[in-house]
Design an enzyme around this catalytic site. Structure first.
Site, mmCIF file in Angstrom:
data_model
loop_
_atom_site.group_PDB
_atom_site.id
_atom_site.type_symbol
_atom_site.label_atom_id
_atom_site.label_comp_id
_atom_site.label_asym_id
_atom_site.label_seq_id
_atom_site.Cartn_x
_atom_site.Cartn_y
_atom_site.Cartn_z
ATOM 1 N N HIS B 379 0.810 -1.216 0.000
ATOM 2 C CA HIS B 379 0.000 0.000 0.000
ATOM 3 C C HIS B 379 0.846 1.271 0.000
ATOM 4 O O HIS B 379 0.376 2.352 -0.310
ATOM 5 C CB HIS B 379 -0.950 -0.015 1.213
ATOM 6 N N ASP B 383 -2.013 2.171 -4.515
ATOM 7 C CA ASP B 383 -3.295 2.409 -3.870
ATOM 8 C C ASP B 383 -4.346 1.492 -4.491
ATOM 9 O O ASP B 383 -4.128 0.887 -5.543
ATOM 10 C CB ASP B 383 -3.717 3.864 -4.034
#
Lengths: 332, 406, 327
Positions: B379, B383
């Site tokens: 992450h 995204d």
């Protein structure tokens, strides 16, 4: 030493002098014979040129010099060094390449030097010593002293450029140099007659309007006389001389070369040996009643002892230290 | 002069090695470069070569022994040379290596810090000689603990020079740098904060997972048609997936990326890691420049790499430096799974089995060949929407294989 | 500080040393009455007379040998060769006599002599008059070899060479005689065996001597202007003994090296310098050392061919670009 009964016209001093010349010739002969033996035993390496047969030239000529005169020679120079006063020990040690040699083992048979006695080599390129001797002659003029330089060289040198260049400049600049050509008739294996257009070496001097003499190189007294005149000419008139001393070597060009063979006959060699310079002087002294057999025997034994001593000395002299390899390349 | 034979670092991550077989025995004459033994590293079976000439006087590590890198395993010396002193010295410094009972079951070693890896490099000599590099570059690399094998050389013939080492030191990541162009994207404040917060809450690599189901009817048709041609290698579904992923990554460079602590690196070129199960673990050989390769080339290379991986014959260069991974457990009848990201890569695609199942299509229920894939994303780099767009491309390409060539 | 020519700097050195030491004399072709073929000895005959400024016949071998003989008995000769091309005739005396005498006499006989004259190519003098002999003499243990590039160095080094107790081969340059530079009025000498950084730089070391120093300096300007490369120009000044520490010091800084010399490449000065560098500075090298040399041919007469055969700034720039990986 008690003098024998004599009918000689020579005075005592002259008699002593002649005996001295004989002894020097004998010393060279014995020294060279020992060197030959040592070479055969592998104790002397490289090129080793023996002077046997030619002793009268060095002995007679150097006897005409003063101690402050300069002496230059080629690679057949053991005799000249000994006559000039180098001890047989130091000379033999150099031939052996040992650290007690005159050049500490770095020069060898062809490069004997004794700076103290102004014996300036020991030069192994044919013709190489001629300009060097002229250089010493130049220095004498430069400093305006009455010294003399003498240069011994073989007859094979007279065809090389340096001979002509040097004799020209020596005559042109009036250098006090005696050029003494030891004509032993063979440059290695080439007879002079096969190498030179003009067979009389002394005649070369006329090209440079230089004084010349020719002399029996097997007669030590004749060589001495001739050289004495040339030295005087140099010392007093500042003029060079070319002397041709006709001599003969009994051995091969070097220890590695044949004594006779294709280039000369055994008969020629034997015939020449009849003119032996040592025998010639000994006979003369005997005839004049200046030396009997027992006296000669004593002299011979002394000389033999001296040479044996030199050999023993050389044998036990150490090899140079390994770090000697890199010393004396430059003067710091 | 005796030559000590050490356990050498035969892979960038190796800390110890197991002596499998000695090819030479005590008393044998050996020379430089002779293979002395086979050594099992954490990744592969490698050859231990002689670095000296003489007689192999003593073997100190029996077959089966596990020896730490840098420890003595043998001595090469002249036949009469006294080596006792050398051995005594060595014993005082290090304990005797202990043989272990079984071959398998050793835990996989995780990637060490670069400095540690470099410390295991032989100093100069043969190993460094295999890499074209200037003497200065070698010295600098040594001083900075940089493994020259991961540095790209810009000099003639790829010679690594001072400036290459300097560039590499500034941005050296934990594993190999692929020899490729890339752009480093500076971290914005918000990105830094996301990275930190996510890492704190979810662990060192903050994973999230995206799953999609793909209709494979046309991919199956395409594969059958290609294989029916009877030319070249047999094409597997996995080959098609690899080809599609490579093509998709070209369109979504933000997923073809590394997390470098201080930066995110987007690669221009795709070096695809492909997970291969081996007897006692897992290894990921890399298909270099996969985006440039045809399906046929990928099929050939994938097969060869997999075979060599199973035979443990891969060289370190062949299993480091990937930019994205694909793991396929379809052949084990796994419908769907999540895979663990291999840092510094930022993504891995887990591929399940192709299953016939009823689906609604244009208002009708019909049976279709379907396959589920799950992408694990770092992450900090990727995204949700970014990953989703990438997966969408993968899906479209597989559902319409002509898109690959379009 | 006065600005004088290289020729006059040498003339001053000769004059001062002959004033200082009465054992120093000058000998060679045309050094006296003619005032020197290149006028290096201008005015010396008038000042010191025929005894100390000696015109010789064209007989290089023997007047070189006469010089060596005079040195054997303690004088300090300066032997001028009209050019080093003619000194090939004398090389037996330079090598077999001068260089070896000290060693083969076991240290008994030093030879304090200077052999000097112009070397290298001038302009369109063709094959037999255009050759650089540094490497020939530098090969010989027992000789020192000096090749100054500037008037300042020429004077300081010649004075030291004359005072040195060893044979020194002193190579001047016909094309250098007219160059000008600052030379102080007060007495100074420069030690043999010390190289000098003529221009500081950080990216590459250009090693040169004699005429190629100017070539290298020109190249350095261009490198700076066109490529932003900072070249350090290292003038060897003395070829033997070679100043290896200064070379290594520079290499540690720049990591790259180009060697420029006028002589032929095979077994040239650069070859020796490269050997020293790869042993003493191996870990500091970022590129192979390149050499810019005279072309490996006899010097052609044609102007354009001759230009192509000589080192020039463009060739140095090319080599520097290669070692700095710009090319």
């Amino acid at each position: 030493m008690a003098q024998p009964a004599t009918a000689s016209h020579l005075d005592a001093a002259q008699a002593d002098f002649y005996r001295h010349l004989l002894r020097q010739m004998l010393l060279i002969r014995r020294f060279e014979e020992k060197a030959g033996e040592a070479y055969a035993q592998g104790k002397i390496g490289g090129f080793c040129h023996l002077y046997i047969g030619q002793e009268a030239v060095a002995v007679g000529a150097i006897a005409a010099l003063r101690d402050d005169d300069y002496v230059f020679a080629g690679y057949r120079e053991h005799g000249h060094a000994l006559v000039r006063g180098m001890s047989p020990r130091v000379a033999m040690a150099e031939l052996f390449g040992r650290s007690d040699g005159c050049s500490r083992g770095k020069g060898g048979s062809m490069h004997l030097f004794d700076a103290d006695r102004l014996f300036l080599g020991g030069h192994a390129i044919v013709g190489g010593s001629l300009p060097l001797a002229a250089g010493a002659g130049f220095a004498i003029r430069y400093r305006d002293t009455d010294q003399v330089a003498i240069c011994f060289f073989g007859e094979a040198s007279v065809n090389i450029g340096a001979f002509h260049e040097t004799l020209n400049m020596a005559a042109l600049w009036e250098l006090p140099v005696v050029f003494l050509c030891e004509n032993n008739r063979y440059g290695m294996g080439t007879a002079l007659e096969r190498a030179a257009a003009v067979w009389d070496v002394y005649r070369r001097a006329c090209s440079y309007d230089m004084a010349e003499e020719t002399v029996d190189g097997m007669d030590v007294l004749a060589v001495h006389e001739s050289t004495r005149r040339a030295v005087l000419r140099a010392r007093e008139d500042k003029a060079p001389t070319l002397i041709e001393a006709r001599t003969y070597r009994y051995m091969g060009h070097s220890m590695a070369d044949p004594i006779h063979g294709h280039y000369r006959t055994k008969e020629e060699l034997e015939e020449q040996k009849q003119q032996d310079p040592i025998e010639k002087l000994r006979m003369r002294l005997t005839d004049e009643g200046l030396l009997d057999d027992s006296q000669f025997e004593v002299m011979a034994q002394q000389v033999q002892g001296e040479v044996e001593d030199a050999l023993a000395f050389a044998d036990q002299s150490p090899n140079p230290e390994p770090d000697e390899l890199y010393t004396e390349v430059y003067r710091s | 002069m005796a030559t000590k034979v050490f356990m050498e670092a035969l892979s960038p991550t190796m800390e110890e090695g197991k002596v499998l077989t000695w090819h030479r025995k005590e008393g044998d004459q050996v020379s430089d470069g002779d293979v002395l033994a086979e050594v099992e590293t954490d990744k592969a079976v490698m050859e231990l070569q002689a670095r000296g000439v003489g007689v192999l006087r003593r073997i100190l590590a029996a077959e089966g022994a596990v020896v730490e890198v840098g420890h003595l395993v043998a001595v090469i010396a002249a036949p009469e040379e006294d080596i006792e002193e050398l051995l005594t010295e060595e014993r005082q410094e290090r304990p005797e290596p202990q043989p272990v009972g079984t071959a398998g079951g050793r835990p996989a070693v995780t990637a060490p810090a670069p400095a540690a890896a470099a410390a295991h490099l032989p100093q100069g000599g043969e190993a460094a000689g295999q890499i074209k590099s200037s003497p200065l570059a070698r010295r600098l690399a040594r001083e900075r603990g940089l493994d020259l094998r991961i540095v790209r050389g810009s000099g003639p013939g790829g010679r690594i020079t001072k400036r290459d080492v300097e560039a590499a030191t500034e941005a050296a990541p934990a594993a190999g740098i692929p020899q490729t162009g890339y752009q480093d994207i500076e971290l914005s404040q918000i990105r830094k904060t996301i990275a930190k917060r996510l890492a704190q809450s979810l662990g060192p690599v903050p994973h999230f997972f995206l799953t999609t189901e793909i209709d494979m009817e046309r991919a199956v048709e395409a594969r059958d048609a290609l294989n029916a041609l009877g030319e070249g290698p047999k094409i597997s579904f996995n080959d098609i997936i690899l080809k599609v992923v490579a093509a998709a990554l070209q369109q979504h460079r933000e997923c073809n990326a590394w997390w470098l602590e201080g930066a995110i690196r987007h690669f221009n070129e795709v070096h695809l890691s492909m997970a291969v199960a081996v007897e006692d673990g897992l290894i990921t050989p890399v298909i270099r420049n996969a985006h440039l390769k045809s399906l046929r080339e990928i099929a050939t290379e994938a097969r060869e790499l997999a075979e060599r991986a199973r035979a443990r014959r891969l060289t370190p260069e062949e299993y480091t430096g990937g930019t994205f991974s694909v793991s396929n457990l379809g052949m084990f009848d796994i419908d769907q799974f999540t895979a663990v990201i291999s840092p510094p890569e930022a993504g891995i695609l887990a591929v399940g089995s192709i299953i016939e199942k009823p689906v609604a299509l244009d208002g009708d229920v019909t049976v279709r060949k379907r396959m589920r894939v799950t992408m694990s994303c770092d992450h900090r780099v990727i995204d949700g929407a970014t990953g989703a767009r990438f997966l969408q491309t993968v899906r479209r390409m597989l559902e319409n294989p002509l898109a690959i060539v379009w | 500080m006065p600005t004088i020519t290289y020729r006059d700097a040498l003339n001053q050195a000769l004059r001062e040393e002959m004033e200082r030491d009465p054992d120093v004399f000058l000998m060679g072709e045309e050094v006296g009455v003619y005032q020197g073929a290149y006028k290096v000895s201008r005015g010396l005959l008038e000042r010191f007379g025929e005894r100390r400024v000696v015109d010789t016949p064209i007989a290089e071998l023997s007047f070189a040998g006469i010089g060596v003989g005079a040195a054997m008995v303690g004088l300090r000769p300066i032997i001028e060769f009209m050019t080093w091309n003619f000194a090939l005739l004398a090389i037996d005396q330079v090598v077999n006599s001068a260089a070896k005498m000290l060693y083969m006499s076991g240290g008994q006989i030093p030879i304090p002599i200077v052999f000097r004259g112009p070397g290298g190519a001038a302009l369109q003098l063709a094959a037999q008059h255009s050759q650089a002999f540094e490497a020939w003499y530098a090969h010989v243990p027992g000789l020192k070899v000096v090749a100054p590039a500037t008037p300042y160095d020429a004077k300081g080094l010649l004075k030291t060479a004359i005072r040195d107790d060893n044979p020194v081969v002193f190579l001047e340059g016909e094309m250098l005689y007219n160059i000008k530079g600052e030379v102080p009025e007060e007495e100074y000498t420069i030690p043999l065996g010390e190289a000098e950084v003529k221009r500081e730089g950080s990216d590459v070391t250009v090693i040169c001597h004699s005429k190629t120093v100017a070539v290298a300096l020109k190249a350095a300007q261009q490198l700076e202007a066109d490529f932003g490369i900072s070249a350090e120009i290292l003038d060897l000044r003395t070829i033997r003994p070679l100043d290896v520490p200064t070379i290594v010091r520079s290499l540690r800084k720049t990591n790259r090296c180009v060697i420029v010399e006028e002589g032929w490449p095979f077994c040239g000065i650069g070859a020796q310098v490269v050997d020293e560098i790869q042993r003493e500075a191996f870990d500091h090298l970022d590129a192979p050392v390149l050499r810019v040399t005279g072309a490996d041919v006899p010097m052609p007469y044609n102007k354009y061919l001759e230009r192509a055969a000589k080192p020039d700034p463009a060739k140095v720039v090319e080599a520097v670009k290669k070692v700095t990986y710009l090319d």
